[in-house]
Design an enzyme around this catalytic site. Sequence first.
Site, PDB file in Angstrom:
ATOM      1  CD  GLU A 235     167.329  41.973 -12.706  1.00 44.02           C
ATOM      2  OE1 GLU A 235     166.305  41.328 -12.491  1.00 44.02           O
ATOM      3  OE2 GLU A 235     168.322  41.506 -13.283  1.00 44.02           O
TER       4      GLU A 235
HETATM    5  C1  TNX Z   1     165.766  39.815 -16.014  1.00 41.48           C
HETATM    6  S1  TNX Z   1     165.350  42.061 -17.776  1.00 41.48           S
HETATM    7  C2  TNX Z   1     167.012  40.298 -16.316  1.00 41.48           C
HETATM    8  C3  TNX Z   1     168.065  39.363 -16.726  1.00 41.48           C
HETATM    9  C4  TNX Z   1     167.624  37.935 -16.662  1.00 41.48           C
HETATM   10  C5  TNX Z   1     166.209  37.807 -17.162  1.00 41.48           C
HETATM   11  C6  TNX Z   1     165.702  36.417 -17.197  1.00 41.48           C
HETATM   12  C7  TNX Z   1     166.648  42.488 -17.153  1.00 41.48           C
HETATM   13  C8  TNX Z   1     166.997  43.819 -17.472  1.00 41.48           C
HETATM   14  N1  TNX Z   1     167.328  41.640 -16.383  1.00 41.48           N
HETATM   15  O1  TNX Z   1     169.206  39.563 -15.948  1.00 41.48           O
HETATM   16  O2  TNX Z   1     168.471  37.180 -17.472  1.00 41.48           O
HETATM   17  O3  TNX Z   1     165.364  38.577 -16.345  1.00 41.48           O
HETATM   18  O4  TNX Z   1     164.440  36.351 -17.767  1.00 41.48           O
END
Ligand code: TNX
Length: 528
Positions: free
Chosen positions: A340
């Site tokens: 992300e």
């Molecule tokens: C996605 S999965 C994220 C996290 C959040 C989570 C909450 C991923 C690599 N990143 O930053 O905490 O969703 O479900």
Amino acid sequence: MKTRNALILTCTLMVATATSASAPVSAAPGPETPAGNSAGPGVGFDAVVPAPVSAVPTPGVRYRITHKTALYSDAPEVGTQFATRLRRSTGYPIPIVGKPPRDGISLRLTGGVPGGDEAYRLEVTARGIEVRANRPAGLFNGVQTLRQLLPYAADSDTVRPGPWTVPGGRITDSPRYPYRAAMLDVARHFFPVAAVKRYIDQIAFYKINHLHLHLSDDQGWRIAIDSWPRLATYGGSTAVGGDPGGHFTKADYREIVAYAGARNITIVPEIDLPGHTNAALASYAELNCDGVAPPLYTGIEVGFSSLCTSKEITYTFVDQVLGEIAALTPGPYLHIGGDEAKSTEPADYRAFMARAQASVAGHGKTVVGWHEIVQAETPPTAVAQYWGTTQNDDAVANAGRKVIMSPASRSYLDMKYNPQTRLGLTWAGLIEVKDAYDWDPGAYLTGLPAEQVLGVEAPLWSETLRTSDDIEFMAFPRLPAIAELGWSPYRTHDWDAFKRRLAAQGPRWKTMGVDYYRSTQIPWPAGS
Ligand code: TNX
């Protein structure tokens, strides 16, 4: 504020089918329990999670642990742990003796057990119990199985009446995958050493062998770094919702590593880069492109922070942080996040990740990254962790890299079970027990060769979690489902059989004080 919940709205509502509880069973096995292979309801060879490769009961045979039972172990740590546990619940002395006893339990490193370091053989006869393995890890695993063959009360912290009967038979067992992990997010909310150890005990019982610790994120930095001390002291001072922060000292972290190691668990530390870094950016102004430190962050939005990829100091920072973590970590893996990174330009992301990975290699470790890492160049040994919500991701499937399967719509323990679940998020969907169990990590991602799957992981993000009770409620009973996918041969995969075996865990969790979700999909024994 826009939250993750708003990001992905395809959330399939699973209607939990109410399953009526099976025949009433009591948690106190005794001579009145059905004869045959079982020492009591739910403690037979057919009640073990994860399902063993082979389990053959010997009808009519059982071994009874008494005040005379002694224990011998070729792996002192494994023997001591088990003897300590038995002494607490049985009240018997369970002496540790210098050679395999005539009446008792032997944990022996004989070698010759097919299936590698984690494999074991367990044999229960009227005279005693023998676990054989090639390595201490195998003996540890055999003992976890043995615990599930004992009456529920054996895992009590206080003395119980018994009798302590184990059904006769033989189990031959070894894992499907070498990597079977849980992840705990200690960044969104901080969990102290005691809570981490408690979770380690709980996951080790299901033969999970890696614990991935998400040590840094926008909301908090949770590990002391000598060369950048404000990361922990300032960047670790808060948490989601303004809740109290905290961080592990290096001594704390070493304590966790040692505790985990004694339970066949390797710690996989994660420093999430280059996004998810607000806590670091707030701690050191020089890490920001504009030289201005942002305020600490306590919301749950993602994707707004990035290290400054054009500044050389960023790479000094990354290398020093990873160097200190690598020095504290005996396991082979360093997880560098990479997910992300929505505030990092793609070209900058690739350039940054190349250098971060070089740092990891320079410190003698193997890179793990969330699956976005395949957008950058990766060394052949790099491992990608798939967290998508679909079964299609060609970039990951064709990357030629090992993959850890943690699809968010199946294995994310922070997703709600149903719309009423008081904790958790919903962006990847609702995940009832059957959703967590009913998929095949070896064939889930279209086009990914089965042999590229390194294993499975069940991540637990902590935006909505504050206590061990919260952790347990989200992890149980889904964590054992993921653990079984990682351990058991796929030919044993059978929802109806699994839900009965899982039901037998309920009274164990109750005995251990684990606050689990009483899913209506599972025929829990009465009283559990
Ligand atoms: C996605 S999965 C994220 C996290 C959040 C989570 C909450 C991923 C690599 N990143 O930053 O905490 O969703 O479900």
